[in-house]
Design an enzyme around this catalytic site. Sequence first.
Site, mmCIF file in Angstrom:
data_model
loop_
_atom_site.group_PDB
_atom_site.id
_atom_site.type_symbol
_atom_site.label_atom_id
_atom_site.label_comp_id
_atom_site.label_asym_id
_atom_site.label_seq_id
_atom_site.Cartn_x
_atom_site.Cartn_y
_atom_site.Cartn_z
ATOM 1 N N GLU A 43 -53.563 -97.702 -2.904
ATOM 2 C CA GLU A 43 -53.751 -96.480 -3.702
ATOM 3 C C GLU A 43 -52.416 -95.750 -3.780
ATOM 4 O O GLU A 43 -51.908 -95.276 -2.768
ATOM 5 C CB GLU A 43 -54.816 -95.590 -3.047
ATOM 6 N N ARG A 47 -48.483 -88.203 -7.115
ATOM 7 C CA ARG A 47 -47.881 -86.970 -6.593
ATOM 8 C C ARG A 47 -46.375 -86.958 -6.755
ATOM 9 O O ARG A 47 -45.720 -86.005 -6.326
ATOM 10 C CB ARG A 47 -48.199 -86.817 -5.102
ATOM 11 N N LYS A 131 -65.370 -90.982 -2.100
ATOM 12 C CA LYS A 131 -64.340 -90.702 -1.104
ATOM 13 C C LYS A 131 -64.754 -89.416 -0.394
ATOM 14 O O LYS A 131 -65.011 -88.405 -1.059
ATOM 15 C CB LYS A 131 -63.001 -90.523 -1.819
HETATM 16 C C1 3PG Z 1 -54.363 -88.248 1.006
HETATM 17 O O1 3PG Z 1 -54.914 -88.082 -0.062
HETATM 18 O O2 3PG Z 1 -53.307 -87.707 1.347
HETATM 19 C C2 3PG Z 1 -55.029 -89.196 1.884
HETATM 20 O O3 3PG Z 1 -56.255 -88.699 2.220
HETATM 21 C C3 3PG Z 1 -54.229 -89.606 3.061
HETATM 22 O O4 3PG Z 1 -54.534 -88.846 4.155
HETATM 23 P P1 3PG Z 1 -53.818 -89.173 5.524
HETATM 24 O O5 3PG Z 1 -52.338 -88.980 5.279
HETATM 25 O O6 3PG Z 1 -54.373 -88.168 6.484
HETATM 26 O O7 3PG Z 1 -54.126 -90.596 5.873
#
Ligand code: 3PG
Length: 215
Positions: A43, A47, A131
Amino acid sequence: MSLPDPSFLLARAPVVPVVTVQSVAAGVKLARALVDGGLPLIEVTLRTPAALEAIAAIAQEVPDAIVGAGTVTRPDLIQKSIDAGSRFLVSPGCPPRLMEALAEAPVPVMPGCATATEAMALAAMGFPVLKLFPAEAVGGVPLLKSLAGPLPDLRFCPTGGIGPDNVGTYLALPNIVAVGGSWVAPGDAISVGDFAKVTALAKAASKLPRAAFPA
Ligand code: 3PG
């Protein structure tokens, strides 16, 4: 109504790396490292300015990767993500207009939820896997156990605050198909080009057992 089900993709690995890439080249190297470690689903969060181009490059240059777009927060990002080569989409939450647009997407979607009400609304729209985000902050394993009572058909891919210390407790739940997380692609390793570390972390994650897919 039934929408495209991400389960057939999630069956490939218990962990979906959530990666934020600063450059296309780093994204491709990261994808190769993750695939080499046995985690083909990736994924890429929308961003950074490089994200869509990185998705396109991964789709073209890393054929064993199954790349998707995360942080899909606006309807206009849906087609852009699919045009780039995204084979699945992930959103952090479920504002109604975004959900209506995601329900029309031709690829599997994991929409974000944080409460029973949101999960019920998404289930009613036909999303088969949700999710839970941010998983640890909104209740984590106890919340997922509680939701299994009134909502036994719903399956989740929790993300947010999951790492080596707690991933096993999530994957032991029957309503969890996989988990997402960034721990397999740590920023410090990527910034110094230590992709061997990413592959090692991915290897460990890829072998984790999960109740939803008994060996
Ligand atoms: C996110 O969208 O940043 C994810 O949920 C990742 O979260 P994490 O960095 O806590 O694994």
